[in-house]
Design a protein around this motif. Sequence first.
Motif, PDB file in Angstrom:
ATOM      1  N   ARG A   2      63.840 -21.341  14.071  1.00 25.97           N
ATOM      2  CA  ARG A   2      65.239 -21.583  14.390  1.00 25.97           C
ATOM      3  C   ARG A   2      65.847 -22.500  13.335  1.00 25.97           C
ATOM      4  O   ARG A   2      65.533 -23.676  13.273  1.00 25.97           O
ATOM      5  CB  ARG A   2      65.358 -22.210  15.772  1.00 25.97           C
ATOM      6  CG  ARG A   2      64.893 -21.280  16.884  1.00 25.97           C
ATOM      7  CD  ARG A   2      64.733 -21.994  18.191  1.00 25.97           C
ATOM      8  NE  ARG A   2      64.410 -21.055  19.257  1.00 25.97           N
ATOM      9  CZ  ARG A   2      64.135 -21.395  20.504  1.00 25.97           C
ATOM     10  NH1 ARG A   2      64.134 -22.672  20.846  1.00 25.97           N
ATOM     11  NH2 ARG A   2      63.850 -20.493  21.421  1.00 25.97           N
ATOM     12  N   GLY A   3      66.719 -21.938  12.512  1.00 24.23           N
ATOM     13  CA  GLY A   3      67.336 -22.746  11.471  1.00 24.23           C
ATOM     14  C   GLY A   3      66.751 -22.452  10.107  1.00 24.23           C
ATOM     15  O   GLY A   3      65.632 -21.944   9.968  1.00 24.23           O
ATOM     16  N   LYS A 143      74.641 -36.367  12.709  1.00 23.71           N
ATOM     17  CA  LYS A 143      74.209 -34.974  12.752  1.00 23.71           C
ATOM     18  C   LYS A 143      74.779 -34.154  11.593  1.00 23.71           C
ATOM     19  O   LYS A 143      75.879 -34.407  11.111  1.00 23.71           O
ATOM     20  CB  LYS A 143      74.657 -34.335  14.075  1.00 23.71           C
ATOM     21  CG  LYS A 143      73.691 -34.514  15.239  1.00 23.71           C
ATOM     22  CD  LYS A 143      73.436 -35.940  15.624  1.00 23.71           C
ATOM     23  CE  LYS A 143      72.535 -36.038  16.857  1.00 23.71           C
ATOM     24  NZ  LYS A 143      72.274 -37.449  17.217  1.00 23.71           N
ATOM     25  N   ASP A 144      73.998 -33.149  11.183  1.00 26.44           N
ATOM     26  CA  ASP A 144      74.497 -32.211  10.182  1.00 26.44           C
ATOM     27  C   ASP A 144      75.185 -31.038  10.892  1.00 26.44           C
ATOM     28  O   ASP A 144      75.208 -30.954  12.122  1.00 26.44           O
ATOM     29  CB  ASP A 144      73.380 -31.738   9.247  1.00 26.44           C
ATOM     30  CG  ASP A 144      72.235 -31.035   9.984  1.00 26.44           C
ATOM     31  OD1 ASP A 144      72.497 -30.350  10.994  1.00 26.44           O
ATOM     32  OD2 ASP A 144      71.077 -31.162   9.547  1.00 26.44           O
ATOM     33  N   LEU A 148      75.265 -29.856  14.910  1.00 18.24           N
ATOM     34  CA  LEU A 148      76.508 -29.868  15.683  1.00 18.24           C
ATOM     35  C   LEU A 148      76.787 -28.508  16.307  1.00 18.24           C
ATOM     36  O   LEU A 148      77.258 -28.419  17.447  1.00 18.24           O
ATOM     37  CB  LEU A 148      77.675 -30.295  14.793  1.00 18.24           C
ATOM     38  CG  LEU A 148      77.612 -31.731  14.262  1.00 18.24           C
ATOM     39  CD1 LEU A 148      78.794 -32.007  13.342  1.00 18.24           C
ATOM     40  CD2 LEU A 148      77.569 -32.744  15.392  1.00 18.24           C
ATOM     41  N   ASP A 149      76.472 -27.440  15.594  1.00 16.23           N
ATOM     42  CA  ASP A 149      76.669 -26.103  16.151  1.00 16.23           C
ATOM     43  C   ASP A 149      75.776 -25.897  17.376  1.00 16.23           C
ATOM     44  O   ASP A 149      76.196 -25.293  18.369  1.00 16.23           O
ATOM     45  CB  ASP A 149      76.366 -25.035  15.099  1.00 16.23           C
ATOM     46  CG  ASP A 149      77.462 -24.926  14.054  1.00 16.23           C
ATOM     47  OD1 ASP A 149      78.592 -25.403  14.323  1.00 16.23           O
ATOM     48  OD2 ASP A 149      77.206 -24.366  12.976  1.00 16.23           O
ATOM     49  N   ASN A 150      74.541 -26.385  17.298  1.00 18.60           N
ATOM     50  CA  ASN A 150      73.636 -26.277  18.447  1.00 18.60           C
ATOM     51  C   ASN A 150      74.162 -27.069  19.641  1.00 18.60           C
ATOM     52  O   ASN A 150      74.086 -26.625  20.789  1.00 18.60           O
ATOM     53  CB  ASN A 150      72.244 -26.785  18.065  1.00 18.60           C
ATOM     54  CG  ASN A 150      71.494 -25.817  17.175  1.00 18.60           C
ATOM     55  OD1 ASN A 150      71.568 -24.612  17.350  1.00 18.60           O
ATOM     56  ND2 ASN A 150      70.759 -26.344  16.209  1.00 18.60           N
ATOM     57  N   ILE A 151      74.691 -28.245  19.373  1.00 22.09           N
ATOM     58  CA  ILE A 151      75.207 -29.095  20.445  1.00 22.09           C
ATOM     59  C   ILE A 151      76.446 -28.465  21.079  1.00 22.09           C
ATOM     60  O   ILE A 151      76.635 -28.531  22.298  1.00 22.09           O
ATOM     61  CB  ILE A 151      75.484 -30.515  19.914  1.00 22.09           C
ATOM     62  CG1 ILE A 151      74.147 -31.207  19.570  1.00 22.09           C
ATOM     63  CG2 ILE A 151      76.273 -31.346  20.920  1.00 22.09           C
ATOM     64  CD1 ILE A 151      74.284 -32.491  18.797  1.00 22.09           C
ATOM     65  N   ASP A 227      70.285 -27.789  26.789  1.00 20.64           N
ATOM     66  CA  ASP A 227      69.858 -27.761  25.387  1.00 20.64           C
ATOM     67  C   ASP A 227      69.961 -26.354  24.802  1.00 20.64           C
ATOM     68  O   ASP A 227      69.866 -25.357  25.510  1.00 20.64           O
ATOM     69  CB  ASP A 227      68.418 -28.272  25.251  1.00 20.64           C
ATOM     70  CG  ASP A 227      67.407 -27.366  25.946  1.00 20.64           C
ATOM     71  OD1 ASP A 227      67.568 -27.126  27.165  1.00 20.64           O
ATOM     72  OD2 ASP A 227      66.461 -26.893  25.279  1.00 20.64           O
ATOM     73  N   TRP A 228      70.174 -26.333  23.496  1.00 20.08           N
ATOM     74  CA  TRP A 228      70.127 -25.093  22.717  1.00 20.08           C
ATOM     75  C   TRP A 228      69.421 -25.416  21.411  1.00 20.08           C
ATOM     76  O   TRP A 228      69.835 -26.327  20.694  1.00 20.08           O
ATOM     77  CB  TRP A 228      71.542 -24.558  22.462  1.00 20.08           C
ATOM     78  CG  TRP A 228      71.534 -23.244  21.743  1.00 20.08           C
ATOM     79  CD1 TRP A 228      71.765 -23.028  20.415  1.00 20.08           C
ATOM     80  CD2 TRP A 228      71.251 -21.962  22.311  1.00 20.08           C
ATOM     81  NE1 TRP A 228      71.654 -21.691  20.116  1.00 20.08           N
ATOM     82  CE2 TRP A 228      71.342 -21.006  21.265  1.00 20.08           C
ATOM     83  CE3 TRP A 228      70.930 -21.516  23.602  1.00 20.08           C
ATOM     84  CZ2 TRP A 228      71.122 -19.642  21.479  1.00 20.08           C
ATOM     85  CZ3 TRP A 228      70.708 -20.155  23.813  1.00 20.08           C
ATOM     86  CH2 TRP A 228      70.809 -19.240  22.759  1.00 20.08           C
ATOM     87  N   ASN A 229      68.357 -24.690  21.115  1.00 17.16           N
ATOM     88  CA  ASN A 229      67.507 -25.036  19.974  1.00 17.16           C
ATOM     89  C   ASN A 229      67.066 -26.504  20.040  1.00 17.16           C
ATOM     90  O   ASN A 229      66.991 -27.195  19.017  1.00 17.16           O
ATOM     91  CB  ASN A 229      68.211 -24.760  18.646  1.00 17.16           C
ATOM     92  CG  ASN A 229      68.252 -23.287  18.318  1.00 17.16           C
ATOM     93  OD1 ASN A 229      67.502 -22.488  18.885  1.00 17.16           O
ATOM     94  ND2 ASN A 229      69.129 -22.884  17.415  1.00 17.16           N
TER      95      ASN A 229
END
Length: 358
Positions: A2-3, A143-144, A148-151, A227-229
Amino acid sequence: MRGNPEIFKRRVERFQELLRENEIDGAVIRTLSSFIYFTGTKWLRPSLLIPAEGEPVVYVVKGEAELFREKSWIENVVEFQRVEDLMAGIVTWIHGNGMERVGLEFGIERDAYLIFLKIFERLNPTIEIVDVLDLTMSLRMVKDDWELDNIRKAGKIAVKGMKVAEEVIKPGLSELEIAAEVGRELMLNGSEDPKVYVSVTPRAHAEPFRDLRVPENGVVTVVIGADWNSYYANMARTFIVGEPGERVRRAIEVKEEAYRIALEETKVGVPLSAVEKKLANFFREKGFADAYLAGYTHGVGLLIEEPPIATIVVPQRAAKVQENMVLTIIHPPLMIPEGAIKHEDTYIVKKDGLERVT
């Protein structure tokens, strides 16, 4: 995995720079959240070895290496069958590389147990042990874009879970039954390790009980971490059941006004303590000083509650708000006899204001 692998490689390189700057020869990472931060995947009983220079090493149980390599960018993966082999491997890694100062995270989360520190000390009596928690968290606090997209994605899931809570809450339902319905919704939407707390009594942090039930007239507070990732968003709401009385109505009004104050005052460069002081004065003026638990915010990321933790770590209230921090507002409830009055959302700090996530 993931990522993008480059994200995690850069994190390790930045951490290695910090190790060298602090004259630390290497670090043994056992806390799950930092393991995820550097490897890109979660794993039970993690053991990640990061030298100040060179490639990191991961130890996994026999039979797990192939899947781990699919989930992570790290190629140097060693299998062990007995825990003695793991301990021997770590000792050999330390002494074989001539290390004298080795970092461990003195954390409070899963797998950061005191017993492991004691075992490590016994096996490495000549090694100076250094706490590197501040180093890892200094990287993790801001955060990068990928984080931030995951959050943001986690925030959307949390909102879905709270909608279910609103729909199912009714007199007679137990805290556990409410938590089960919400947790199911979160998992069905992809949250792999959701946190759900439900309270029908004055409890600030409420693990749900099966024998505590929603009253005919009262309040129910639900706290969600989705949570996500492995990245979390955190939100909380208090729901009114029946006619709980004037004190509840007044507490909700005051809490909403305090929420607006906190949003206005939380800006880049502002110390958390300055906002905390204004909120404390506000609650005092409104007659709720005895009901307010100090510490209006905390960070959110790979943990539902991580630095800056103004809620429980008093020195961290001196931290200044930084761009791309992720904070919850307002974390502590107003504790009145009828229950815990809470309104909490996750926000991303931007130069021009706060971006609401939940």
